[in-house]
Design a protein around this motif. Structure first.
Motif, mmCIF file in Angstrom:
data_model
loop_
_atom_site.group_PDB
_atom_site.id
_atom_site.type_symbol
_atom_site.label_atom_id
_atom_site.label_comp_id
_atom_site.label_asym_id
_atom_site.label_seq_id
_atom_site.Cartn_x
_atom_site.Cartn_y
_atom_site.Cartn_z
ATOM 1 N N ASP A 226 -24.875 0.950 19.462
ATOM 2 C CA ASP A 226 -24.630 -0.230 20.301
ATOM 3 C C ASP A 226 -23.915 -1.319 19.513
ATOM 4 O OD1 ASP A 226 -25.800 0.985 22.460
ATOM 5 O OD2 ASP A 226 -27.751 0.038 22.206
ATOM 6 N N ALA A 227 -24.384 -1.574 18.278
ATOM 7 C CA ALA A 227 -23.731 -2.580 17.443
ATOM 8 C C ALA A 227 -22.313 -2.152 17.076
ATOM 9 C CB ALA A 227 -24.557 -2.830 16.182
ATOM 10 N N LEU A 228 -22.109 -0.861 16.838
ATOM 11 C CA LEU A 228 -20.768 -0.350 16.529
ATOM 12 C C LEU A 228 -19.823 -0.609 17.698
ATOM 13 C CD1 LEU A 228 -18.783 1.377 14.799
ATOM 14 C CD2 LEU A 228 -19.725 3.379 15.949
ATOM 15 N N LEU A 229 -20.269 -0.304 18.913
ATOM 16 C CA LEU A 229 -19.423 -0.509 20.087
ATOM 17 C C LEU A 229 -19.112 -1.993 20.298
ATOM 18 C CD1 LEU A 229 -21.065 2.003 22.602
ATOM 19 C CD2 LEU A 229 -19.093 2.365 21.111
ATOM 20 N N ASP A 230 -20.111 -2.852 20.077
ATOM 21 C CA ASP A 230 -19.872 -4.296 20.209
ATOM 22 C C ASP A 230 -18.780 -4.758 19.245
ATOM 23 O OD1 ASP A 230 -21.883 -4.415 22.092
ATOM 24 O OD2 ASP A 230 -23.400 -5.207 20.720
ATOM 25 N N THR A 231 -18.865 -4.288 17.998
ATOM 26 C CA THR A 231 -17.901 -4.722 16.980
ATOM 27 C C THR A 231 -16.502 -4.205 17.280
ATOM 28 O OG1 THR A 231 -19.667 -4.752 15.324
ATOM 29 C CG2 THR A 231 -17.395 -4.725 14.511
ATOM 30 N N TRP A 250 -21.186 1.934 27.684
ATOM 31 C CA TRP A 250 -21.020 0.581 27.169
ATOM 32 C C TRP A 250 -20.754 -0.375 28.334
ATOM 33 C CZ3 TRP A 250 -17.544 4.466 25.327
ATOM 34 C CH2 TRP A 250 -16.330 4.531 26.021
ATOM 35 N N PRO A 251 -20.997 -1.658 28.114
ATOM 36 C CA PRO A 251 -20.758 -2.637 29.186
ATOM 37 C C PRO A 251 -19.316 -2.609 29.660
ATOM 38 C CG PRO A 251 -22.023 -3.621 27.393
ATOM 39 C CD PRO A 251 -21.569 -2.277 26.907
ATOM 40 N N ALA A 252 -19.122 -2.846 30.956
ATOM 41 C CA ALA A 252 -17.771 -2.786 31.523
ATOM 42 C C ALA A 252 -16.838 -3.785 30.857
ATOM 43 C CB ALA A 252 -17.834 -3.048 33.028
ATOM 44 N N GLY A 253 -17.365 -4.917 30.427
ATOM 45 C CA GLY A 253 -16.536 -5.933 29.808
ATOM 46 C C GLY A 253 -15.996 -5.557 28.454
ATOM 47 N N HIS A 254 -16.544 -4.503 27.842
ATOM 48 C CA HIS A 254 -16.050 -4.087 26.521
ATOM 49 C C HIS A 254 -14.627 -3.542 26.590
ATOM 50 C CE1 HIS A 254 -19.667 -5.093 24.643
ATOM 51 N NE2 HIS A 254 -19.916 -4.002 23.935
#
Length: 311
Positions: A226-231, A250-254
């Motif tokens: 999750d942290a990897l995808l956020d970054t 992952w969240p649509a906004g990513h």
């Protein structure tokens, strides 16, 4: 506490006679008497009172009987947990979201009658040690580090070549590409946190860098996917490698992009490892399932290190 003495006590309580219990246990009446007497000494109480009709439980014997039966049931469960053909098949996968885990889920769907215990060990050395000790029955592992071949008592078979994709955020320079060649990755920062020196996956990425001159960074702690995808979503300069078979949400906004890598396709080779003397009958079923579902390996246009596990 002597389980045979406990078993004998339960048999006498069930039969109501020392002689009948001896017949049920296929031992002498003297052996039954000695076992019960030893148990009574161990507990410090009388368990039976002898009567003209046989043997009756004392108050202490009545109190002890349900616990004795539970002890015997627990002993049987303990034995069954490791008895060949009765305990679950214990299989190691490197993570719960990757391709090897997907293979194991497919096996479970095909053979729901086989009990499975799934574990996740750290690296191939830990997996080999667990195979040799009998702690696990099989392990899905990608590659063995150069110069460290598998021991002779560990067998392996290649079961899957896992294609890697490039994962980028929406502002990355390659985000709009339908596919990218390996040559086009040169100069781009590929972030792979959690690469541990000396592991089989570290050796894989070392060879990948050496072969194509890529920039792979393993800096910073690994806080999970999750942290990897956020970054990756928030950092236009970073991308990462991700298996095309890794299940992620992952969240649509990513606005993340998964981009196939070509010319050549980078594949991460998975093999099934097991101890040559492992007798678990479900292990043969797992191997047969994988053999029937495995695709060809080393296909033209793909790349793997030349020191991977035997094909």
């Amino acid at each position: 506490m002597d389980l045979e003495a406990v078993r004998t006590f339960a048999a006498v309580a069930e039969a109501g006679q020392f002689q009948r219990a001896a017949v049920d246990l296929a031992v002498t009446q003297q052996a039954v008497s000695k076992r019960v007497a030893a148990l009574e000494r161990d507990l410090g109480v009388r368990l039976f009172t002898r009567t003209p009709r046989g043997a009756e439980l004392t108050i202490d014997g009545q109190a002890f009987l349900p616990h004795a039966r539970e002890l015997l049931r627990a002993a049987e469960r303990a034995a069954a947990s490791v008895r060949t053909g009765h305990r679950p098949l214990r299989v190691d996968v490197i993570n719960s979201r990757g391709a090897a885990s997907g293979l194991l889920r497919g096996f479970h769907r095909t053979h729901p009658e086989i009990d499975l215990d799934v574990v996740m060990l750290f690296d191939v050395e830990a997996a080999v040690a667990a195979l040799r000790s009998g702690a696990i029955d099989a392990s899905f592992r990608a590659v063995a580090a150069p110069g460290r071949p598998l021991p002779e008592d560990i067998a392996s078979v290649r079961v899957l070549d896992e294609a890697l994709q490039l994962l980028t955020g929406p502002a990355h320079a390659l985000a709009g590409a339908g596919s990218v060649t390996v040559a086009e990755l040169a100069g781009h920062r590929i972030w792979m946190p959690g690469i541990v020196p000396g592991t089989e996956w570290a050796a894989y990425y070392d060879d990948l860098v050496a072969a194509f001159g890529l920039t792979i960074e393993a800096t910073g702690p690994n806080f999970g996917s999750d942290a990897l995808l956020d970054t990756i979503a928030d950092t236009p300069a970073l991308a990462t490698f991700m298996s095309e078979q890794t299940r992620l949400v992952w969240p649509a906004g990513h606005g993340l992009r998964r981009i196939p890598v070509t010319d050549p396709t980078l594949v991460y080779p998975h093999s099934l490892l097991w101890h040559r003397d492992n007798p678990h009958p479900a292990l043969a079923t797992l191997r047969a399932h994988l053999a029937a579902s495995a695709a060809g390996h080393g296909a033209p246009g793909t790349w793997t290190p030349d020191w991977v596990l035997p094909r």
